[in-house]
Write a protein that holds these residues in place. Structure first.
Motif, short mmCIF file in Angstrom:
data_model
loop_
_atom_site.label_atom_id
_atom_site.label_comp_id
_atom_site.label_asym_id
_atom_site.label_seq_id
_atom_site.Cartn_x
_atom_site.Cartn_y
_atom_site.Cartn_z
N UNK A 187 52.54 69.02 11.26
CA UNK A 187 51.72 67.87 10.86
C UNK A 187 51.98 66.69 11.81
N UNK A 188 53.23 66.48 12.16
CA UNK A 188 53.58 65.41 13.10
C UNK A 188 52.93 65.66 14.46
N UNK A 189 52.99 66.89 14.93
CA UNK A 189 52.38 67.23 16.23
C UNK A 189 50.87 66.99 16.18
N UNK A 190 50.23 67.39 15.08
CA UNK A 190 48.80 67.16 14.91
C UNK A 190 48.49 65.66 14.94
N UNK A 191 49.28 64.88 14.22
CA UNK A 191 49.10 63.44 14.18
C UNK A 191 49.27 62.83 15.58
N UNK A 192 50.26 63.32 16.31
CA UNK A 192 50.48 62.83 17.67
C UNK A 192 49.29 63.16 18.57
N UNK A 193 48.78 64.38 18.49
CA UNK A 193 47.64 64.76 19.33
C UNK A 193 46.40 63.93 19.01
N UNK A 194 46.11 63.78 17.73
CA UNK A 194 44.96 62.97 17.32
C UNK A 194 45.16 61.52 17.77
N UNK A 195 46.37 61.01 17.54
CA UNK A 195 46.66 59.63 17.90
C UNK A 195 46.57 59.35 19.38
N UNK A 196 47.12 60.25 20.18
CA UNK A 196 47.08 60.05 21.63
C UNK A 196 45.64 60.07 22.13
N UNK A 197 44.83 61.01 21.62
CA UNK A 197 43.43 61.05 22.04
C UNK A 197 42.71 59.76 21.66
N UNK A 198 42.89 59.32 20.41
CA UNK A 198 42.20 58.11 19.97
C UNK A 198 42.69 56.87 20.71
N UNK A 199 43.96 56.84 21.05
CA UNK A 199 44.53 55.68 21.75
C UNK A 199 44.06 55.62 23.20
N UNK A 200 44.08 56.77 23.88
CA UNK A 200 43.78 56.78 25.32
C UNK A 200 42.30 57.01 25.64
N UNK A 201 41.59 57.70 24.78
CA UNK A 201 40.17 58.00 25.02
C UNK A 201 39.40 57.82 23.70
N UNK A 244 50.13 57.88 16.16
CA UNK A 244 51.29 58.22 17.00
C UNK A 244 52.57 57.79 16.31
N UNK A 245 52.61 56.55 15.82
CA UNK A 245 53.81 56.05 15.14
C UNK A 245 54.12 56.90 13.91
N UNK A 246 53.10 57.23 13.14
CA UNK A 246 53.28 58.05 11.95
C UNK A 246 53.78 59.44 12.31
N UNK A 247 53.22 60.01 13.38
CA UNK A 247 53.65 61.32 13.83
C UNK A 247 55.11 61.33 14.25
N UNK A 248 55.53 60.28 14.92
CA UNK A 248 56.94 60.16 15.32
C UNK A 248 57.83 60.07 14.07
#
Length: 167
Positions: free
Chosen positions: A98-112, A142-146
């Motif tokens: 779940x954390x990895x999923x949150x990180x992937x979604x977060x990184x995409x939304x943050x950068x693109x 990203x913060x939540x995923x971490x």
């Protein structure tokens, strides 16, 4: 929010749910001495309720998103809430996924942000405000995923909360 389009208002509610989820978990751990994994479950309930509201009111479709992504979000959040709250044997492993999923979604939304919105089914170009709020939502994911990843890995809750503020 006022003077914002419907997509921006919808994203701001989602951002509040993500931030609120982490706050609920942190308060449950630090002030109520709740088991950290179960506290993550208490926190993810907010995301589950938000997702349920979006699905039941067809909030996603009303602002131009495909409802499929919102159903997926509801299923994931409900599964994780149940997994964490029951302290299932697989809760830590599921939490890491779940954390990895949150990180992937977060990184995409943050950068693109535009492609992040398109991934979740938005058709057409988003406003500047919507793109800004997508970046905020991405940063919070990203913060939540971490935080979730750290708790699921057995990191001391106070340290995990500190990690939340790094990204």
């Amino acid at each position: 929010l006022t003077d914002c389009d419907d997509v921006t208002n919808w994203l701001s509610k989602g951002s509040g749910a993500v931030m609120g989820s982490a706050a609920i978990a942190a308060i449950a751990i630090l002030y109520f001495d709740m088991d950290p994994i179960k506290a993550l479950g208490a926190g993810t309930l907010l995301g589950t309720v938000h997702s349920l509201e979006v699905v039941l009111t067809e909030g996603a479709a009303k602002v131009g998103f495909s409802p499929v992504g919102q159903w997926l979000d509801l299923i994931i959040n409900a599964f994780m809430s149940h997994t964490f709250l029951t302290g299932a044997d697989y809760a830590q492993t599921a939490g890491k996924v779940y954390a990895a999923f949150s990180l992937l979604v977060g990184i995409q939304c943050r950068l693109a942000p535009q492609t992040g919105l398109e991934t979740w089914g938005l058709e057409g170009e988003a406003s500047d405000n919507a793109l800004f709020f997508t970046k905020i939502l991405g940063q919070l994911c990203v913060a939540s995923g971490v935080f979730i990843g750290a708790i699921s890995s057995g990191v001391d809750p106070s340290t995990a909360l500190g990690y939340y503020y790094i990204p």
